[in-house]
Scaffold this motif. Structure first.
Motif, mmCIF file in Angstrom:
data_model
loop_
_atom_site.group_PDB
_atom_site.id
_atom_site.type_symbol
_atom_site.label_atom_id
_atom_site.label_comp_id
_atom_site.label_asym_id
_atom_site.label_seq_id
_atom_site.Cartn_x
_atom_site.Cartn_y
_atom_site.Cartn_z
ATOM 1 N N ALA A 14 0.813 -1.217 0.000
ATOM 2 C CA ALA A 14 0.000 0.000 0.000
ATOM 3 C C ALA A 14 0.846 1.268 0.000
ATOM 4 O O ALA A 14 0.362 2.336 -0.371
ATOM 5 C CB ALA A 14 -0.934 -0.004 1.208
ATOM 6 N N LEU A 15 2.086 1.188 0.415
ATOM 7 C CA LEU A 15 2.931 2.382 0.478
ATOM 8 C C LEU A 15 3.320 2.829 -0.923
ATOM 9 O O LEU A 15 3.474 2.025 -1.836
ATOM 10 C CB LEU A 15 4.206 2.087 1.278
ATOM 11 C CG LEU A 15 4.033 1.812 2.760
ATOM 12 C CD1 LEU A 15 5.373 1.422 3.381
ATOM 13 C CD2 LEU A 15 3.470 3.025 3.479
ATOM 14 N N ASP A 16 3.535 4.135 -1.040
ATOM 15 C CA ASP A 16 3.998 4.591 -2.343
ATOM 16 C C ASP A 16 5.500 4.333 -2.465
ATOM 17 O O ASP A 16 6.173 3.979 -1.506
ATOM 18 C CB ASP A 16 3.615 6.052 -2.594
ATOM 19 C CG ASP A 16 4.376 7.040 -1.718
ATOM 20 O OD1 ASP A 16 5.324 6.641 -1.028
ATOM 21 O OD2 ASP A 16 4.015 8.224 -1.740
ATOM 22 N N SER A 17 6.013 4.510 -3.647
ATOM 23 C CA SER A 17 7.408 4.157 -3.943
ATOM 24 C C SER A 17 8.405 4.935 -3.096
ATOM 25 O O SER A 17 9.425 4.397 -2.671
ATOM 26 C CB SER A 17 7.701 4.370 -5.427
ATOM 27 O OG SER A 17 6.871 3.531 -6.194
ATOM 28 N N SER A 18 8.127 6.210 -2.832
ATOM 29 C CA SER A 18 9.061 7.009 -2.032
ATOM 30 C C SER A 18 9.158 6.488 -0.607
ATOM 31 O O SER A 18 10.239 6.474 -0.011
ATOM 32 C CB SER A 18 8.672 8.487 -2.044
ATOM 33 O OG SER A 18 7.386 8.660 -1.493
ATOM 34 N N ALA A 19 8.041 6.039 -0.051
ATOM 35 C CA ALA A 19 8.068 5.471 1.304
ATOM 36 C C ALA A 19 8.860 4.174 1.320
ATOM 37 O O ALA A 19 9.625 3.907 2.250
ATOM 38 C CB ALA A 19 6.652 5.241 1.812
ATOM 39 N N LEU A 20 8.692 3.347 0.282
ATOM 40 C CA LEU A 20 9.461 2.101 0.208
ATOM 41 C C LEU A 20 10.951 2.389 0.093
ATOM 42 O O LEU A 20 11.767 1.740 0.749
ATOM 43 C CB LEU A 20 8.992 1.249 -0.972
ATOM 44 C CG LEU A 20 7.633 0.581 -0.816
ATOM 45 C CD1 LEU A 20 7.243 -0.128 -2.104
ATOM 46 C CD2 LEU A 20 7.622 -0.389 0.349
ATOM 47 N N LEU A 21 11.301 3.363 -0.734
ATOM 48 C CA LEU A 21 12.712 3.739 -0.860
ATOM 49 C C LEU A 21 13.269 4.229 0.475
ATOM 50 O O LEU A 21 14.404 3.926 0.828
ATOM 51 C CB LEU A 21 12.887 4.822 -1.926
ATOM 52 C CG LEU A 21 12.873 4.344 -3.369
ATOM 53 C CD1 LEU A 21 12.786 5.539 -4.326
ATOM 54 C CD2 LEU A 21 14.113 3.519 -3.664
ATOM 55 N N ILE A 121 11.062 -5.325 -0.899
ATOM 56 C CA ILE A 121 10.972 -3.924 -1.311
ATOM 57 C C ILE A 121 11.739 -3.704 -2.611
ATOM 58 O O ILE A 121 11.242 -3.044 -3.533
ATOM 59 C CB ILE A 121 11.486 -2.977 -0.194
ATOM 60 C CG1 ILE A 121 10.497 -2.961 0.967
ATOM 61 C CG2 ILE A 121 11.708 -1.572 -0.731
ATOM 62 C CD1 ILE A 121 11.010 -2.212 2.188
ATOM 63 N N ILE A 122 12.932 -4.258 -2.705
ATOM 64 C CA ILE A 122 13.728 -4.100 -3.931
ATOM 65 C C ILE A 122 12.992 -4.723 -5.117
ATOM 66 O O ILE A 122 12.908 -4.130 -6.197
ATOM 67 C CB ILE A 122 15.131 -4.702 -3.737
ATOM 68 C CG1 ILE A 122 15.929 -3.828 -2.752
ATOM 69 C CG2 ILE A 122 15.867 -4.819 -5.076
ATOM 70 C CD1 ILE A 122 17.234 -4.431 -2.290
ATOM 71 N N ALA A 123 12.431 -5.908 -4.918
ATOM 72 C CA ALA A 123 11.673 -6.561 -5.994
ATOM 73 C C ALA A 123 10.448 -5.734 -6.383
ATOM 74 O O ALA A 123 10.132 -5.586 -7.576
ATOM 75 C CB ALA A 123 11.254 -7.969 -5.568
ATOM 76 N N GLU A 124 9.755 -5.173 -5.389
ATOM 77 C CA GLU A 124 8.561 -4.368 -5.665
ATOM 78 C C GLU A 124 8.930 -3.084 -6.401
ATOM 79 O O GLU A 124 8.256 -2.674 -7.352
ATOM 80 C CB GLU A 124 7.823 -4.050 -4.355
ATOM 81 C CG GLU A 124 6.588 -3.221 -4.507
ATOM 82 C CD GLU A 124 5.457 -3.895 -5.285
ATOM 83 O OE1 GLU A 124 4.521 -3.172 -5.673
ATOM 84 O OE2 GLU A 124 5.505 -5.123 -5.514
ATOM 85 N N LEU A 125 10.019 -2.439 -5.988
ATOM 86 C CA LEU A 125 10.450 -1.213 -6.667
ATOM 87 C C LEU A 125 10.924 -1.520 -8.082
ATOM 88 O O LEU A 125 10.734 -0.705 -8.997
ATOM 89 C CB LEU A 125 11.534 -0.516 -5.856
ATOM 90 C CG LEU A 125 11.066 0.115 -4.539
ATOM 91 C CD1 LEU A 125 12.251 0.617 -3.733
ATOM 92 C CD2 LEU A 125 10.064 1.237 -4.789
ATOM 93 N N THR A 126 11.509 -2.674 -8.280
ATOM 94 C CA THR A 126 11.907 -3.099 -9.620
ATOM 95 C C THR A 126 10.661 -3.345 -10.470
ATOM 96 O O THR A 126 10.587 -2.926 -11.623
ATOM 97 C CB THR A 126 12.780 -4.367 -9.552
ATOM 98 O OG1 THR A 126 13.926 -4.094 -8.743
ATOM 99 C CG2 THR A 126 13.240 -4.795 -10.926
ATOM 100 N N ARG A 127 9.677 -4.010 -9.882
ATOM 101 C CA ARG A 127 8.424 -4.274 -10.594
ATOM 102 C C ARG A 127 7.742 -2.968 -10.994
ATOM 103 O O ARG A 127 7.195 -2.843 -12.082
ATOM 104 C CB ARG A 127 7.493 -5.118 -9.721
ATOM 105 C CG ARG A 127 6.212 -5.561 -10.436
ATOM 106 C CD ARG A 127 5.224 -6.198 -9.489
ATOM 107 N NE ARG A 127 4.641 -5.274 -8.526
ATOM 108 C CZ ARG A 127 3.702 -4.347 -8.810
ATOM 109 N NH1 ARG A 127 3.253 -4.211 -10.030
ATOM 110 N NH2 ARG A 127 3.233 -3.561 -7.863
ATOM 111 N N ARG A 128 7.804 -1.968 -10.109
ATOM 112 C CA ARG A 128 7.174 -0.677 -10.389
ATOM 113 C C ARG A 128 7.993 0.168 -11.364
ATOM 114 O O ARG A 128 7.571 1.240 -11.773
ATOM 115 C CB ARG A 128 6.984 0.109 -9.094
ATOM 116 C CG ARG A 128 5.970 -0.505 -8.155
ATOM 117 C CD ARG A 128 5.836 0.323 -6.893
ATOM 118 N NE ARG A 128 4.976 -0.333 -5.917
ATOM 119 C CZ ARG A 128 4.620 0.211 -4.773
ATOM 120 N NH1 ARG A 128 5.041 1.426 -4.440
ATOM 121 N NH2 ARG A 128 3.840 -0.456 -3.928
ATOM 122 N N GLY A 129 9.194 -0.280 -11.695
ATOM 123 C CA GLY A 129 10.033 0.454 -12.636
ATOM 124 C C GLY A 129 10.865 1.541 -11.993
ATOM 125 O O GLY A 129 11.507 2.322 -12.685
#
Length: 141
Positions: A14-21, A121-129
């Motif tokens: 549910a978090l946006d990409s900046s929060a995951l980073l 998180i790394i996999a999710e950020l990769t999936r999101r581009g």
């Protein structure tokens, strides 16, 4: 997947990409501290394990030697009782070390959970581009 895993997975999704980073450095720092604790505790337990086993062996041998030489009515039986108490004390210390090892196992599980979250998180950020994908080997076909 356990309920806890499902919870953090749903929360992180549910978090946006900046929060995951932003979570990555926090997880990495906590993971590094846990890894250092695991290393330190492992060295400590390894050192103490040999010492305790050797001490218990010496006490047991001493008890057997005294027991063989002392008669039932001999007043030095008190010393034998003291030695038995010492052996029990050493064995109690070994039990305590087992409890510490269980604590160390929980620390290792904590470390593993952090690693899993970081990888997810790394996999999710990769999936999101957001992060680049690791280049794949071309398949021969």
């Amino acid at each position: 997947m356990s309920t806890t895993d499902e919870h953090w997975h749903a929360t992180y999704t549910a978090l946006d990409s900046s929060a995951l980073l932003a979570l990555l450095p926090v997880l990495r720092e906590s993971k590094e501290r846990a890894a250092k604790m695991v290393e330190t505790d492992a060295r400590h337990h390894q050192d103490m394990e040999g010492t305790d086993a050797y001490s218990a062996q010496l006490y047991s041998e001493a008890l057997a030697a005294f027991d063989a030489r002392i008669g039932a009515d001999d007043p030095t039986r008190e010393k034998l009782a003291e030695l038995r108490d010492r052996v029990q004390e050493v064995m109690g210390i070994q039990v305590q070390r087992t409890a510490e090892s269980k604590r160390d196992m929980r620390t290792a599980q904590y470390l593993w959970a952090h690693q899993q979250r970081e990888q997810w998180i790394i996999a999710e950020l990769t999936r999101r581009g957001i992060l680049p994908a690791f280049p794949q080997k071309p398949t021969d076909g």
